[in-house]
Design a protein around this motif. Structure first.
Motif, short mmCIF file in Angstrom:
data_model
loop_
_atom_site.label_atom_id
_atom_site.label_comp_id
_atom_site.label_asym_id
_atom_site.label_seq_id
_atom_site.Cartn_x
_atom_site.Cartn_y
_atom_site.Cartn_z
N TYR A 69 0.87 -1.18 0.00
CA TYR A 69 0.00 0.00 0.00
C TYR A 69 0.90 1.22 0.00
O TYR A 69 1.89 1.27 0.73
N ILE A 70 0.56 2.20 -0.83
CA ILE A 70 1.32 3.44 -0.89
C ILE A 70 0.58 4.47 -0.05
O ILE A 70 -0.58 4.80 -0.33
N LEU A 71 1.22 4.95 0.99
CA LEU A 71 0.61 5.90 1.91
C LEU A 71 0.44 7.26 1.22
O LEU A 71 1.42 7.85 0.78
N PRO A 72 -0.80 7.74 1.11
CA PRO A 72 -1.04 9.01 0.40
C PRO A 72 -0.67 10.23 1.25
O PRO A 72 -0.31 10.11 2.42
N THR A 73 -0.83 11.39 0.66
CA THR A 73 -0.53 12.65 1.34
C THR A 73 -1.49 12.87 2.51
O THR A 73 -1.07 13.31 3.57
N GLN A 74 -2.75 12.57 2.31
CA GLN A 74 -3.75 12.67 3.37
C GLN A 74 -4.36 11.29 3.57
O GLN A 74 -4.94 10.73 2.66
N VAL A 106 6.19 4.60 1.83
CA VAL A 106 6.04 5.95 2.34
C VAL A 106 6.85 6.91 1.48
O VAL A 106 8.03 6.68 1.22
N LEU A 107 6.18 7.97 1.04
CA LEU A 107 6.81 9.03 0.25
C LEU A 107 7.14 10.21 1.16
O LEU A 107 6.62 10.31 2.27
N THR A 112 1.97 12.28 7.97
CA THR A 112 2.84 11.99 9.12
C THR A 112 2.08 11.37 10.28
O THR A 112 2.64 10.57 11.03
N MET A 113 0.81 11.74 10.46
CA MET A 113 0.03 11.14 11.56
C MET A 113 -0.18 9.65 11.31
O MET A 113 -0.06 8.84 12.23
N ALA A 114 -0.49 9.30 10.07
CA ALA A 114 -0.65 7.88 9.75
C ALA A 114 0.69 7.17 9.88
O ALA A 114 0.74 6.01 10.30
N LEU A 115 1.76 7.84 9.54
CA LEU A 115 3.10 7.26 9.66
C LEU A 115 3.43 6.95 11.12
O LEU A 115 4.02 5.92 11.43
N THR A 129 10.72 5.88 0.18
CA THR A 129 11.20 6.10 -1.17
C THR A 129 10.72 7.47 -1.66
O THR A 129 10.04 8.19 -0.93
N ASP A 130 11.03 7.80 -2.89
CA ASP A 130 10.59 9.08 -3.44
C ASP A 130 9.55 8.86 -4.54
O ASP A 130 9.36 7.74 -5.01
N GLN A 131 8.90 9.94 -4.93
CA GLN A 131 7.82 9.86 -5.91
C GLN A 131 8.32 9.38 -7.27
O GLN A 131 7.64 8.64 -7.96
#
Length: 189
Positions: A69-74, A106-107, A112-115, A129-131
């Motif tokens: 799963y790629i963690l989104p911005t929100q 994680v990008l 950050t809260m989910a992280l 990793t990066d985008q």
């Protein structure tokens, strides 16, 4: 009488040939013109060709099947349900847990809260990793979903995320069902 016997023999031979060739001809037309639905046993969207995620994985970890799963911005409701599904599906594997792992990519701009919540879960592995690396792997495939990757780092299946918790549980069952099938058929990982 001999003429009638010749006609009966010709009809018999023609019938015999038709009995064996007619099903073959009908099968060929059925396949060419899609007269029936071809069976598919997977519930997720099969990615063809498979996506190579070797650039995202680190070689220090042993090869395992992966839920990605790629963690989104929100991290919205879909994200929360997806993270919950990752842990629940992995837990539901039972004795096969050692052959699979849940991975969250994680990008730099991920929530950050989910992280922080992920850091508390010991069953989720986090890959930073990066985008650009993610874009290189996923190319034209939407990244808002849960993915299954094999032990050779090929992403093979995609499942959409769900906003309704009940639907998320049902889709988790689909992911679990597909994963059990691949683990049963796979000798590696």
């Amino acid at each position: 009488m001999s003429q009638l016997k010749k006609i009966n023999n010709k009809v018999l031979i023609f019938s015999f040939v038709a009995v064996f060739t007619l099903p073959v001809i009908l099968a060929k037309f059925a396949l060419e013109y899609d007269w029936f639905n071809q069976a598919a046993t997977n519930s997720g969207e099969l990615l063809n060709p498979a996506l190579d995620m070797s650039s995202l994985s680190d070689q220090a970890h042993p090869p395992k099947w992966k839920f990605l799963y790629i963690l989104p911005t929100q991290c919205d409701v879909n994200c929360t349900n997806a993270l919950y599904s990752l842990t629940q599906v992995w837990s539901a594997l039972g004795k096969e847990q050692g052959r699979a792992e849940s991975v969250v990519i994680v990008l730099p701009d991920s929530d950050t809260m989910a992280l922080n919540t992920l850091a508390q879960n010991v069953h989720l592995r986090v890959i930073d990793t990066d985008q650009q690396s993610v874009n290189q792997v996923f190319k034209d495939v939407r990244t808002n979903g849960i993915f299954i990757a094999d032990t050779l780092n090929n992403i093979i299946l995609r499942y959409p995320t769900q906003s309704d918790p009940q639907q998320a549980v049902l889709h988790s069952r689909d992911i679990l069902s597909d994963m059990r099938k691949v683990l049963k058929l796979s000798r590696i990982g």
